[in-house]
Design an enzyme around this catalytic site. Structure first.
Site, PDB file in Angstrom:
ATOM      1  N   GLU A 119       0.600  -0.984   0.993  1.00 38.31           N
ATOM      2  CA  GLU A 119      -0.057   0.043  -0.355  1.00 38.31           C
ATOM      3  C   GLU A 119       1.029   0.981  -0.253  1.00 38.31           C
ATOM      4  OE1 GLU A 119      -1.560  -0.846   3.706  1.00 38.31           O
ATOM      5  OE2 GLU A 119      -0.288   0.117   4.385  1.00 38.31           O
ATOM      6  N   CYS A 174       3.534   8.329   0.165  1.00 35.84           N
ATOM      7  CA  CYS A 174       4.180   7.025   1.216  1.00 35.84           C
ATOM      8  C   CYS A 174       4.333   6.208   0.488  1.00 35.84           C
ATOM      9  CB  CYS A 174       3.280   7.372   2.608  1.00 35.84           C
ATOM     10  SG  CYS A 174       3.667   6.191   3.797  1.00 35.84           S
ATOM     11  N   CYS A 218       7.078  -6.870   7.175  1.00 38.09           N
ATOM     12  CA  CYS A 218       8.679  -6.515   7.926  1.00 38.09           C
ATOM     13  C   CYS A 218       9.435  -7.048   9.028  1.00 38.09           C
ATOM     14  CB  CYS A 218       8.224  -5.151   8.303  1.00 38.09           C
ATOM     15  SG  CYS A 218       9.872  -4.225   9.289  1.00 38.09           S
ATOM     16  N   CYS A 223       8.239  -4.206  15.237  1.00 41.11           N
ATOM     17  CA  CYS A 223       7.331  -3.160  16.230  1.00 41.11           C
ATOM     18  C   CYS A 223       6.411  -3.287  16.837  1.00 41.11           C
ATOM     19  CB  CYS A 223       7.967  -1.718  15.905  1.00 41.11           C
ATOM     20  SG  CYS A 223       9.989  -1.381  15.565  1.00 41.11           S
ATOM     21  N   CYS A 253       3.117  -1.622  15.568  1.00 40.87           N
ATOM     22  CA  CYS A 253       3.283  -1.318  14.331  1.00 40.87           C
ATOM     23  C   CYS A 253       2.377  -2.409  13.488  1.00 40.87           C
ATOM     24  CB  CYS A 253       4.959  -1.210  13.585  1.00 40.87           C
ATOM     25  SG  CYS A 253       4.575  -1.047  11.910  1.00 40.87           S
ATOM     26  N   CYS A 293      -0.815   3.420   6.973  1.00 46.78           N
ATOM     27  CA  CYS A 293       0.012   2.653   6.444  1.00 46.78           C
ATOM     28  C   CYS A 293      -0.007   1.698   7.156  1.00 46.78           C
ATOM     29  CB  CYS A 293       1.559   3.680   6.041  1.00 46.78           C
ATOM     30  SG  CYS A 293       1.493   4.862   5.353  1.00 46.78           S
TER      31      CYS A 293
HETATM   32  N1  SAH Z   1      10.327   0.870   8.758  1.00 46.95           N
HETATM   33  C1  SAH Z   1      10.830   2.250   8.866  1.00 46.95           C
HETATM   34  C2  SAH Z   1       9.457   2.301   8.251  1.00 46.95           C
HETATM   35  C3  SAH Z   1       8.316   2.664   8.610  1.00 46.95           C
HETATM   36  S1  SAH Z   1       7.823   3.913   9.058  1.00 46.95           S
HETATM   37  C4  SAH Z   1      10.741   2.647  10.492  1.00 46.95           C
HETATM   38  O1  SAH Z   1      10.157   2.119  11.232  1.00 46.95           O
HETATM   39  O2  SAH Z   1      10.802   3.885  10.224  1.00 46.95           O
HETATM   40  C5  SAH Z   1       7.167   3.678  10.194  1.00 46.95           C
HETATM   41  C6  SAH Z   1       6.467   4.803  10.623  1.00 46.95           C
HETATM   42  O3  SAH Z   1       4.889   4.328  11.046  1.00 46.95           O
HETATM   43  C7  SAH Z   1       6.794   4.650  12.676  1.00 46.95           C
HETATM   44  O4  SAH Z   1       7.985   5.797  12.916  1.00 46.95           O
HETATM   45  C8  SAH Z   1       5.636   5.990  13.247  1.00 46.95           C
HETATM   46  O5  SAH Z   1       5.212   6.774  12.997  1.00 46.95           O
HETATM   47  C9  SAH Z   1       4.516   4.897  11.879  1.00 46.95           C
HETATM   48  N2  SAH Z   1       3.099   4.198  13.394  1.00 46.95           N
HETATM   49  C10 SAH Z   1       3.502   2.886  12.596  1.00 46.95           C
HETATM   50  N3  SAH Z   1       2.348   2.618  13.259  1.00 46.95           N
HETATM   51  C11 SAH Z   1       1.966   3.383  14.455  1.00 46.95           C
HETATM   52  C12 SAH Z   1       1.264   3.557  15.478  1.00 46.95           C
HETATM   53  N4  SAH Z   1       0.558   2.773  15.788  1.00 46.95           N
HETATM   54  N5  SAH Z   1       0.334   4.593  15.917  1.00 46.95           N
HETATM   55  C13 SAH Z   1       1.337   5.908  15.388  1.00 46.95           C
HETATM   56  N6  SAH Z   1       1.937   5.874  14.248  1.00 46.95           N
HETATM   57  C14 SAH Z   1       2.880   4.650  14.384  1.00 46.95           C
HETATM   58 FE1  SF4 Z   2       8.704  -2.869  10.150  1.00 49.19          FE
HETATM   59 FE2  SF4 Z   2       6.994  -1.711  11.512  1.00 49.19          FE
HETATM   60 FE3  SF4 Z   2       8.982  -1.069  12.639  1.00 49.19          FE
HETATM   61 FE4  SF4 Z   2       9.640   0.145  10.958  1.00 49.19          FE
HETATM   62  S1  SF4 Z   2       8.095   0.361  12.460  1.00 49.19           S
HETATM   63  S2  SF4 Z   2      10.473  -1.523  11.501  1.00 49.19           S
HETATM   64  S3  SF4 Z   2       7.740  -0.800   9.238  1.00 49.19           S
HETATM   65  S4  SF4 Z   2       7.865  -3.222  12.419  1.00 49.19           S
END
Ligand code: SAH
Ligand code: SF4
Length: 355
Positions: free
Chosen positions: A95, A116, A123, A127, A130, A344
């Site tokens: 996406e 974006c 992944c 995390c 996420c 995302c």
């Molecule tokens: N893997 C890279 C790129 C993905 S960006 C990284 O981790 O930086 C992932 C970003 O999405 C996170 O830094 C955060 O800003 C956002 N994100 C993901 N899950 C989220 C959530 N549950 N609430 C708020 N922001 C979130």
């Molecule tokens: Fe992967 Fe989500 Fe962690 Fe970024 S924030 S490294 S996309 S698990």
């Protein structure tokens, strides 16, 4: 499903000259192909009417110009952002999110349209906040699949993407070879021509990947998902911190900010009783000051299937005030509904869970 074809979208002019040379054609054919692909945006080799039919056929047998197919476009609750879901040739989904200028503030400057993009299917870093990590890791995107998201967005929106963020699904620096190949085409004036200062790579802190990106030598912007200002908190939120703890990550970031042209942005999701307590704000301020970085606070967006809680608006503001008092440049996005970054990962999650 047929076998996946390679895509020409990751070929810059030099690579095209080489490819066409190997097929017995002169360099000017590469210029013609570039014009069809990037100026006219044709989706099919049969439209390249000034190429010899034999060459058109040969290219069509080996390559595609559209390695992904957009299968769903949905309006987000926030502003007029649009998410689109694309099917790859092997049936997986990624996406991307189109963010118009009014919503895409915070680093987007005078841009009209921010996109974006995703860099991997799933992944591997898991995390804890996420959605992208929930289904685990499937595979890297090819450079063409990264580039194709931009081509698709421009087709959907009818205008050019002039600001690009790698904040979709996946860890771009875990796919650094394809990232750098894609960036070559994205930066190329004869191809997509997006300026380096308008491209942000977001990373969870992949130290070897960071060094590769620094060596690439273009003035890209860097965002780091920090989410914890000491190893104990950060490892709890981001297991990747056990692999590259702050003792390794921070020196690599210091190196970047010493040589880079832009301030690093530290992304920090506020999660109640995990990292949003006020003492954490002082620790974060110290890290930011040491790196001469700015901080972007993001109140946690609840993800179905994940346990954590978003702090109240007042708690978030109190955290933010500490950073302001400590003279750290800070922004906070407190939007109702879903923040676009967080969104995302969630569209694909819904789609793949249905399969
Ligand atoms: N893997 C890279 C790129 C993905 S960006 C990284 O981790 O930086 C992932 C970003 O999405 C996170 O830094 C955060 O800003 C956002 N994100 C993901 N899950 C989220 C959530 N549950 N609430 C708020 N922001 C979130
Ligand atoms: Fe992967 Fe989500 Fe962690 Fe970024 S924030 S490294 S996309 S698990």
């Amino acid at each position: 499903m047929g076998a996946a074809l390679d895509s020409l979208l990751e070929y810059d002019r030099a690579a095209l000259v080489e490819l066409l040379g190997s097929l017995g054609h002169k360099a000017f054919r590469a210029t013609q192909v570039m014009e069809w692909v990037w100026r006219h945006r044709v989706a099919d080799f049969s439209a390249m009417t000034n190429l010899p039919p034999g060459l058109r056929g040969e290219l069509a047998a080996r390559f595609t110009l559209r390695p992904l197919e957009v299968v769903e476009v949905s309006e987000s609750a926030v502003g007029s952002t649009r998410k689109f879901l694309s099917r790859l040739q092997d049936g997986h989904f990624v996406e991307s999110v189109i963010i118009p200028a009014a919503v895409g503030r915070g680093g987007a400057h005078s841009s009209r349209m921010t996109l974006c993009v995703s860099s991997q299917v799933g992944c591997k870093f898991g995390c804890r906040f996420c959605a992208s990590g929930l289904l685990g890791f499937t595979r890297n995107l090819t450079a063409s699949e990264i580039v194709a998201q931009i081509v698709a967005a421009e087709e959907i929106a009818g205008e050019r993407v002039d600001n690009l963020v790698f904040m979709g699904m996946g860890e771009p620096l875990d796919n650094v070879d394809n990232l750098l190949r894609a960036l070559t085409v994205i930066l190329d004036q004869q191809a997509l021509g997006i300026g380096a200062r308008h491209i942000t790579v977001s990373t969870s802190g992949n130290v070897p990947g960071l060094r590769r990106l620094a060596a690439f030598g273009r003035p890209l912007r860097l965002a780091v998902s920090l989410h914890g200002a000491d190893d104990a908190v950060r490892s709890r939120v981001m297991p990747v911190n056990r692999k590259w703890p702050l003792g390794e990550l921070l020196p690599a970031l210091r190196e970047w900010s010493r040589t880079g042209k832009h301030m690093i942005t530290l992304e920090y999701i506020l999660i109640r009783d995990v990292n949003a307590m006020l003492p954490e704000a002082y620790k974060l301020a110290a890290v930011a000051r040491d790196l001469d970085a700015k901080v972007n606070l993001i109140p946690y967006n609840t993800v179905e299937g994940l346990p954590w809680v978003r702090p109240s608006e007042e708690e978030c503001r109190a955290f933010c005030r500490v950073l302001v008092r400590e003279h750290v440049p800070v922004t906070m996005r407190y939007e109702k509904g879903h923040d676009i970054n967080a969104a995302c990962g969630q569209l694909r999650l819904r789609r793949e869970s249905r399969l």
